[in-house]
Design a protein around this motif. Sequence first.
Motif, PDB file in Angstrom:
ATOM      1  N   ARG A  95      61.866  -3.410  64.292  1.00  0.00           N
ATOM      2  CA  ARG A  95      61.643  -3.909  65.955  1.00  0.00           C
ATOM      3  C   ARG A  95      61.494  -2.543  66.770  1.00  0.00           C
ATOM      4  N   MET A  96      60.388  -2.453  67.441  1.00  0.00           N
ATOM      5  CA  MET A  96      60.107  -1.114  68.253  1.00  0.00           C
ATOM      6  C   MET A  96      60.276  -1.428  69.836  1.00  0.00           C
ATOM      7  N   ILE A  97      60.855  -0.335  70.272  1.00  0.00           N
ATOM      8  CA  ILE A  97      61.481   0.149  71.630  1.00  0.00           C
ATOM      9  C   ILE A  97      60.401   1.119  72.055  1.00  0.00           C
ATOM     10  N   ASP A  98      59.473   2.347  71.338  1.00  0.00           N
ATOM     11  CA  ASP A  98      58.580   2.942  72.178  1.00  0.00           C
ATOM     12  C   ASP A  98      57.710   3.333  71.127  1.00  0.00           C
ATOM     13  N   VAL A  99      57.138   4.600  71.760  1.00  0.00           N
ATOM     14  CA  VAL A  99      55.964   5.065  71.117  1.00  0.00           C
ATOM     15  C   VAL A  99      56.733   5.795  69.343  1.00  0.00           C
ATOM     16  N   ASP A 100      57.458   6.225  70.037  1.00  0.00           N
ATOM     17  CA  ASP A 100      57.458   7.436  69.127  1.00  0.00           C
ATOM     18  C   ASP A 100      58.188   6.331  67.199  1.00  0.00           C
ATOM     19  N   THR A 101      59.211   5.500  68.106  1.00  0.00           N
ATOM     20  CA  THR A 101      59.605   4.595  66.810  1.00  0.00           C
ATOM     21  C   THR A 101      58.122   4.370  66.175  1.00  0.00           C
ATOM     22  N   PHE A 134      51.994   2.536  74.870  1.00  0.00           N
ATOM     23  CA  PHE A 134      52.721   1.907  74.296  1.00  0.00           C
ATOM     24  C   PHE A 134      52.044   0.377  73.879  1.00  0.00           C
ATOM     25  N   LEU A 135      50.995   0.108  74.725  1.00  0.00           N
ATOM     26  CA  LEU A 135      50.191  -0.395  74.261  1.00  0.00           C
ATOM     27  C   LEU A 135      48.940  -0.258  73.504  1.00  0.00           C
ATOM     28  N   ARG A 136      48.744   0.836  73.708  1.00  0.00           N
ATOM     29  CA  ARG A 136      47.321   1.135  72.769  1.00  0.00           C
ATOM     30  C   ARG A 136      48.327   2.020  71.242  1.00  0.00           C
ATOM     31  N   THR A 137      49.666   2.076  71.229  1.00  0.00           N
ATOM     32  CA  THR A 137      49.985   2.261  70.029  1.00  0.00           C
ATOM     33  C   THR A 137      49.868   1.201  68.901  1.00  0.00           C
ATOM     34  N   ALA A 138      50.770   0.308  70.200  1.00  0.00           N
ATOM     35  CA  ALA A 138      50.899  -1.088  69.482  1.00  0.00           C
ATOM     36  C   ALA A 138      49.814  -1.665  69.367  1.00  0.00           C
ATOM     37  N   ASP A 140      46.794  -0.454  67.588  1.00  0.00           N
ATOM     38  CA  ASP A 140      47.376   0.188  66.256  1.00  0.00           C
ATOM     39  C   ASP A 140      47.587  -0.029  65.107  1.00  0.00           C
ATOM     40  N   LEU A 141      49.372  -0.328  65.537  1.00  0.00           N
ATOM     41  CA  LEU A 141      49.555  -0.806  64.485  1.00  0.00           C
ATOM     42  C   LEU A 141      49.805  -1.849  63.881  1.00  0.00           C
ATOM     43  N   LEU A 142      49.273  -2.952  64.914  1.00  0.00           N
ATOM     44  CA  LEU A 142      49.093  -4.438  64.103  1.00  0.00           C
ATOM     45  C   LEU A 142      48.556  -5.116  63.461  1.00  0.00           C
ATOM     46  N   PRO A 143      46.972  -4.116  63.683  1.00  0.00           N
ATOM     47  CA  PRO A 143      46.280  -4.542  62.019  1.00  0.00           C
ATOM     48  C   PRO A 143      46.542  -4.598  60.889  1.00  0.00           C
ATOM     49  N   LYS A 144      47.332  -3.927  61.206  1.00  0.00           N
ATOM     50  CA  LYS A 144      48.066  -3.408  59.610  1.00  0.00           C
ATOM     51  C   LYS A 144      48.806  -4.043  58.709  1.00  0.00           C
ATOM     52  N   LEU A 145      49.836  -4.530  59.981  1.00  0.00           N
ATOM     53  CA  LEU A 145      50.107  -6.389  59.570  1.00  0.00           C
ATOM     54  C   LEU A 145      49.968  -7.143  59.130  1.00  0.00           C
ATOM     55  N   TRP A 146      49.461  -6.946  58.328  1.00  0.00           N
ATOM     56  CA  TRP A 146      48.288  -7.956  57.821  1.00  0.00           C
ATOM     57  C   TRP A 146      48.551  -9.232  57.530  1.00  0.00           C
ATOM     58  N   ARG A 147      49.656  -9.824  57.318  1.00  0.00           N
ATOM     59  CA  ARG A 147      50.225 -10.561  56.898  1.00  0.00           C
ATOM     60  C   ARG A 147      51.663 -11.162  57.562  1.00  0.00           C
ATOM     61  N   MET A 148      51.602 -10.902  59.190  1.00  0.00           N
ATOM     62  CA  MET A 148      52.698 -11.122  60.419  1.00  0.00           C
ATOM     63  C   MET A 148      52.464 -12.452  60.810  1.00  0.00           C
ATOM     64  N   HIS A 149      53.829 -13.308  60.960  1.00  0.00           N
ATOM     65  CA  HIS A 149      52.447 -14.152  61.474  1.00  0.00           C
ATOM     66  C   HIS A 149      53.840 -14.698  62.528  1.00  0.00           C
TER      67      HIS A 149
END
Length: 423
Positions: A95-101, A134-138, A140-149
Amino acid sequence: SNPTRQSDEVEIHGQQLPIHLLRAEGGESQSIDSPACSPSKRLGSTLWDLGLPTELWLQVFLYGARKSQHSVLQAAMACSGLRGPAEEALYRYPRMIDVDTMLRFAAAIDRTPAHRAVVRGIQLVWMRRDNDRFLRTARDLLPKLWRMHTLELLTPMRPFVAERTTYALLNGLTLRYLRHIVGTPIDLTPHLVHILSGYPRLAHLELYEYGRDPEPESHWNAPSLPELLCKLPGLQAVYIPGHRLADMQVAGNLTCLSLRDPSRDDMWHASRLFGKRLARLRVERYLEEHSCLSYPTNWCNWTGFSSLTYLEVRDAGMQVRTYNTKVDARNLPPSLETLVWHPSWVSNAALINERTRNWKQETIRAFAETVLRGPTRVKTVVYRWADYRLYHCILGKAGQYHEVLPIDMGEPLSDEGSWVDIR
């Protein structure tokens, strides 16, 4: 803040968890025989000695993570044998609630790349502060989670996710296995149809529109959903406002449907469009003042949904009078196996002052038993009581009526996604 300095902790499901404690220095676990070993470590070793398969432990910890992530963390620290499934449960749906998380979580999976493959879903919570970062950080993060459905978008301060937010988040991203976009409904627009059509595996969407009369801020375009159904033949589950069914002429390949505040006419359109294909249906109905007990069996013609096996009716609104109403157990889909009812009158009506608690629960039990003994194939009736628990009603082998112990709201049958069953 400095993400490198704080990267030893990751917020998962709203709690700060010291992920570095899941793995001892040098990759070796602490010995349970050491002086520093706590009773919980000895208990963890005893549990591991039970010899249960890892897959079963994973299911236990996945359930536990919904209740208390801290307890799962303690299990991971207690025994090296439990560490693998406990750690996987903690990383499965962060669960991601902010940029620092997000920065701390990204640092953790960069240190241990194997954790990237563990993530199956992510929850992004917009709190209406620093939205662009928040959007920019998200992104950057999402492509790393390659098995996320599963992508769960939550906006606690708004009833929908704005089109520009969803567009800015997903435009240009490659998420190969994305199948579910859930949480707060998203505002569908032609621009967004173009973006969503780039995710061919997408099977589950929750969509929003302002009300029966579109307001200027709403970007809903009636042809957008039929167009989306054509462009995404794999789309099997949608959540939409009920009155938009009248605009639809294309049913697509939907097998699961959730409708917000439909009328009886809307339900007729639904049976005409989806009746022969739909397997699971959830209806959120708003009841008028004089709706009496409003048994779901008596509300509309359910027999048109010939393939329906699961029906969930969630009520809102107040009823102020009591009438003698018989349960029409014949007016149910011929293939129905499970009926779930969340009546509003048990806690939100003048009826609560007229009748005793026992009378109300006995009335619901009589409804359940009548349906179970009716001419249809219903095997289970589940109802929500005033304590927000769901009660299972079944018939035994000898035909006796049984009410199984209450099920916690965290159980799969009672959660928000129980109307979706995608193969």
